[in-house]
Write a protein that holds these residues in place. Sequence first.
Motif, short mmCIF file in Angstrom:
data_model
loop_
_atom_site.label_atom_id
_atom_site.label_comp_id
_atom_site.label_asym_id
_atom_site.label_seq_id
_atom_site.Cartn_x
_atom_site.Cartn_y
_atom_site.Cartn_z
N GLU A 148 0.83 -1.21 0.00
CA GLU A 148 0.00 0.00 0.00
C GLU A 148 0.86 1.26 0.00
O GLU A 148 0.50 2.26 -0.62
CB GLU A 148 -0.97 -0.02 1.19
N GLN A 149 2.02 1.20 0.67
CA GLN A 149 2.92 2.37 0.68
C GLN A 149 3.52 2.59 -0.70
O GLN A 149 3.63 3.73 -1.15
CB GLN A 149 4.03 2.18 1.73
N GLU A 179 0.82 4.20 -2.75
CA GLU A 179 0.66 5.60 -2.34
C GLU A 179 1.81 6.46 -2.87
O GLU A 179 1.60 7.56 -3.38
CB GLU A 179 0.56 5.71 -0.81
N HIS A 185 -8.35 4.81 -7.46
CA HIS A 185 -7.92 3.81 -6.46
C HIS A 185 -9.06 3.56 -5.46
O HIS A 185 -9.38 2.41 -5.16
CB HIS A 185 -6.66 4.32 -5.76
N LEU A 220 -11.21 0.02 -4.89
CA LEU A 220 -11.34 -0.63 -3.58
C LEU A 220 -12.81 -0.75 -3.17
O LEU A 220 -13.18 -1.68 -2.46
CB LEU A 220 -10.53 0.13 -2.53
N LEU A 247 -3.96 -6.61 -3.71
CA LEU A 247 -3.34 -5.44 -4.34
C LEU A 247 -1.99 -5.83 -4.92
O LEU A 247 -1.28 -6.68 -4.36
CB LEU A 247 -3.14 -4.31 -3.33
N TYR A 286 -5.38 -4.85 -9.15
CA TYR A 286 -6.44 -5.18 -8.21
C TYR A 286 -7.00 -6.54 -8.57
O TYR A 286 -7.28 -6.81 -9.74
CB TYR A 286 -7.57 -4.15 -8.27
#
Length: 139
Positions: free
Chosen positions: A2-3, A6, A24, A28, A36, A56
């Motif tokens: 996730e980082q 981002e 995004h 989700l 992910l 995804y």
Amino acid sequence: MEQQIENYISSQPEPKRSDMRALHRIMLQLMPACQLWFLDGKNSENKTVSNPNVGYGFRTITYADGTTRAFYQIGMSANTTGISVYILGIKDKNYLAQTYGKQLGKASVSGYCIKFKTLNDINIGILEAAIRDGLEQEP
């Protein structure tokens, strides 16, 4: 993961950054428990071979020689002029363009890719319908 996603989205210039952030969130919402993926676009020799992309969902690709590979169902990537959304697993290469092309707005639609400059250029509801359609086509 996730980082990395981002960081990738944050590195984009506006308005692409805000549009990718919104996409995004949409992905989700459509697939709340999805796997992910983040692919940095580099091959095993660390050479850039594609734009980085966020994936995804989960699907298995079977190649002609019978080998298989785990991959995502829906992808999103920044390109030089805007954003690409990939809807993988649709067998008929004309399906996306014929079913959604005219209703999408200012977008180019190929076999499994929808490209557009900004979210304001397209009908987001139609994009969501195309993504849901793609998800239903996979086992």
